[in-house]
Design a protein around this motif. Structure first.
Motif, PDB file in Angstrom:
ATOM      1  N   THR A  45       0.832  -1.202   0.000  1.00 53.39           N
ATOM      2  CA  THR A  45       0.000   0.000   0.000  1.00 53.39           C
ATOM      3  C   THR A  45       0.872   1.260   0.000  1.00 53.39           C
ATOM      4  O   THR A  45       0.560   2.246  -0.664  1.00 53.39           O
ATOM      5  N   GLN A  84      -9.567   1.958  -0.545  1.00 48.99           N
ATOM      6  CA  GLN A  84      -9.962   0.724   0.135  1.00 48.99           C
ATOM      7  C   GLN A  84     -11.363   0.846   0.731  1.00 48.99           C
ATOM      8  O   GLN A  84     -12.170  -0.041   0.603  1.00 48.99           O
ATOM      9  N   ASP A 160      -6.724   0.081  -4.422  1.00 50.79           N
ATOM     10  CA  ASP A 160      -6.150  -0.333  -3.147  1.00 50.79           C
ATOM     11  C   ASP A 160      -7.100  -1.312  -2.460  1.00 50.79           C
ATOM     12  O   ASP A 160      -8.047  -0.890  -1.809  1.00 50.79           O
TER      13      ASP A 160
END
Lengths: 458, 260
Positions: A45, A84, A160
């Motif tokens: 990440t 995310q 992500d």
């Protein structure tokens, strides 16, 4: 050169004194679907956030279309991110969320309208323009987040762990849709996930990462069939990872038997690691084909196949997957094709620590005094080599010289190979028959008589 | 006796008694007095007097003006302060937040008296300027805290998403951070406006009673035995505060949850 839309060179990043990325280099081809895959905390990440511009690298450069983008703030980079947790603006409705980027760019109202409608159709969310974000389900929010990113027609789409919050069924459906979207749009997708199956399904190229380093870059089949080390073999799919010995080119010994293989160039009588996928061990009734015998110790139905554990005649445990079950307790004859044996160079053969001689009975390692006998002068800087079997792990922390945490466990057929992290982050590798769990706190001691102590400068 | 205690709903009894005697009853009394004349007969005389009394109306307007000005000043000073406090980049310690909140620990009356002394020492003429200073000084923490609360809890991925979509830092603030922090601002407005519109102590000490606020004339009337007119004025103020509360109620709901 222009084929590479992103080129990353010697990238490093630390948070405080913890290195999260170490000397990362790779390139991304225009239009490909590339996935950064690794366990949590591997730095994937962080890498994505650096490409997006939210983090600055400590060292190294990121080139986009051949130009260094270090000085470019995130809002000036020609890429968009699917976050995310989606990060959809709660004060705006679906339409306003998607139009957000276009309005900032001053796109005419009419064109915005067309593009928003088109992208809503693409993510199968037409008729949802006026809905509030809070009224949407997780999967619907996911689609809007993707729509909000791709409506800007970025050169690169960063994702992500976009499917992490969805349930299994939904995740599978979205995987297919993402793949389809990638095909339709023709832009580069950079995807981050810890789910190896997702990575194998979606990607053109996978970058496997662990502890801030790239372990392997390759196509899904490369990564699956030819893992370069134990970490990759263990992380991707199921595998039997075993200690072996390369006898000569195309001949390898493991589980106390010799096998033909296709690997060359390791040298003669070199210790290696061997990976055999559980679906690559075959049952046979022909004694001429049989390479070794075993007894089935468990057999579980897994849907498509049966998963069996067998004890070999040489005392190793192997996992086998087959469409036909064999009853528990039955004697079976097995063989492995030379093609299916993956031989890997050993990354390490023993622990090597830096230490300083304290007295005739003690050497200081990791700032603690280990009771090791030596005839070297106190104060000498030394190299302490300890075999994996020379380390003992103690349940009771007080019994150990240094505390550690079990960080990584590999079952090697007849013993466990563990990575134990000390409090300061050094790694100690241990071979043991004891069963530990990841995260267990242990005391570390060096068994007397196992360490080889040599002065450092010689 | 044990049956009385074991029943959960009975536990509310002391609170109910408290509410009746110290909240509901006084309100009823205020309302009753407001609609009576000095002899206890029903009358709208007080209201008539208020709406035909230019002095009272002027004080009322001045009070509103001072309250609005104080609230605006508190937003102007408090929002940036809250923003800096909530930003991890500029503020790494909780101590600064406590320093901002600490004035709340000291009684407002004492702080006001001290401020008045300070102005006198420095020979600053007492007037509207000193009044506003005192008001802002007293009520600023009530503005900072709810805004800080909302900002520090805000998911920073919203700002990142906006940046990612092409918004410059200034645009991110205007289009995302500010609108998402409005519940905190509404909460702050409520907590500053309500007490400032009714205060009288601050104007008494910081302007030497040169500046009469609405709270001051209520106090004057009550002190001079004009109970009925005092009640009328109190009722009018209650209505004003009630309206402000209603206006900002739904808007400030989420910010008040985290208030100390």
């Amino acid at each position: 050169m222009s084929e590479h839309i992103i080129e990353v060179q010697h990238l490093s990043k630390s948070f405080g004194n913890k290195k999260v990325l170490e000397d990362i280099s790779f390139y991304i081809k225009k239009g490909e679907f590339i996935t950064f895959l690794g366990p949590s905390g591997c730095g994937k990440t962080t890498l994505l956030r650096m490409i997006a511009g939210f983090l600055q690298p400590d060292e190294g450069t990121i080139l986009m279309d051949g130009k260094d983008i270090a000085a470019l703030p995130p809002h000036k980079r020609e890429l968009n991110t699917v976050f995310q947790r989606y990060a959809l603006f709660p004060h705006l409705d679906v339409y306003e969320n998607i139009a957000f980027g276009l309005k900032l760019k001053g796109v005419p109202e009419k064109e915005i309208d067309q593009r928003v409608r088109k992208v809503l159709k693409l993510v199968a969310m037409s008729d949802y323009e006026d809905r509030d974000i809070e009224t949407l389900s997780g999967g619907q929010q996911q689609r809007i987040a993707i729509a909000r990113a791709i409506v800007n027609q970025p050169k690169i789409l960063l994702l992500d762990e976009p499917l992490a919050a969805l349930d299994l069924k939904m995740r599978k459906d979205m995987q297919i849709e993402l793949k389809e979207m990638h095909r339709k749009l023709g832009i580069t997708f950079i995807y981050v996930t810890h789910d190896q199956e997702e990575a194998l399904t979606l990607s053109d190229t996978i970058v496997v990462m662990n502890e801030g380093r790239i372990q392997q870059i390759g196509t899904p089949t490369d990564i699956y069939n030819e893992p370069v080390n134990c970490f990759v073999a263990d992380f991707i799919g199921e595998s039997n990872i075993l200690k072996g010995q390369m006898i000569r080119d195309r001949r390898v010994a493991f589980i106390k038997h010799e096998f033909d293989c296709v690997d060359e160039g390791f040298g003669e009588d070199v210790p290696v690691d061997v990976v055999v996928r559980p679906e690559d061990i075959y049952f046979t009734t022909d004694p001429a084909k049989c390479q070794f015998k075993a007894k089935v110790s468990s057999c579980i139905f897994k849907g498509v196949h049966y998963e069996m554990w067998v004890d070999t005649d040489s005392g190793f445990e192997l996992m086998i997957q087959d469409y036909d079950p064999y009853p528990v307790g039955s004697e079976v004859m097995l063989y492995i094709d030379p093609d299916d044996i993956q031989v890997m160079k050993k990354e390490r053969t023993a622990n090597v620590f830096d230490g300083v001689v304290k007295s005739a009975e003690a050497v200081t390692i990791f700032g603690e005094d280990f009771p090791l006998a030596t005839d070297l002068e106190p104060g000498t800087e030394v190299r302490v080599e300890v075999p994996f079997t020379g380390i003992d792990l103690m349940d009771n922390l007080d019994d150990g010289v240094v505390d550690g945490e079990v960080h990584f466990i590999l079952y090697m057929g007849n013993h466990y190979h563990l990575q134990v992290r000390t409090e300061k982050g050094e790694s100690v590798w241990v071979d043991t028959n004891d069963i530990w769990d990841k995260g267990d706190l242990v005391g570390i001691v060096i068994k007397p008589g196992t360490a080889k102590i040599t002065p450092k400068n010689e | 006796m044990s049956r009385l205690i074991s029943k959960r709903s009975n536990w509310s009894l002391p609170y109910a008694i408290f509410l009746i005697f110290f909240v509901a009853l006084p309100l009823v009394l205020v309302a009753m007095y407001a609609f009576q004349d000095a002899d206890g007969r029903f009358s709208l005389e007080g209201f008539g007097k208020f709406f035909h009394d230019p002095d009272a109306l002027k004080t009322f307007a001045v009070s509103l003006e001072v309250a609005i000005e104080t609230t605006l000043l508190c937003i102007l000073i408090g929002y940036p302060a809250a923003w800096i406090l909530a930003s991890k980049k500029y503020n790494r310690s909780a101590v600064t937040i406590i320093l901002f909140i600490m004035p709340m620990w000291v009684n407002a009356l004492m702080r006001t008296l001290a401020t008045a002394q300070l102005f006198m020492m420095l020979d600053v003429p007492l007037g509207k300027g000193t009044l506003l200073f005192g008001m802002v000084y007293d009520f600023l923490p009530f503005m900072i805290y709810p805004i800080y609360n909302v900002l520090s809890k805000m998911d920073k991925s919203y700002a990142e998403a906006a940046q990612d979509l092409g918004a410059s830092p200034a645009t991110v603030f205007r289009k995302v951070t500010l609108p998402l922090s409005m519940p905190g601002v509404w909460s702050g407005i409520l907590m500053v406006f309500m007490p400032t519109v009714s205060t009288f102590a601050i104007s008494e000490f910081l302007t030497n009673n040169k500046f009469k606020l609405f709270g001051t004339i209520i106090q004057d009337n009550i002190n001079n035995g004009m109970w009925n007119y005092g009640a009328v004025l109190s009722l009018i103020m209650l209505v004003i505060i009630g309206i402000t509360t209603l206006l900002s109620k739904d808007k400030g709901a989420s910010a008040e949850e985290g208030l100390i």
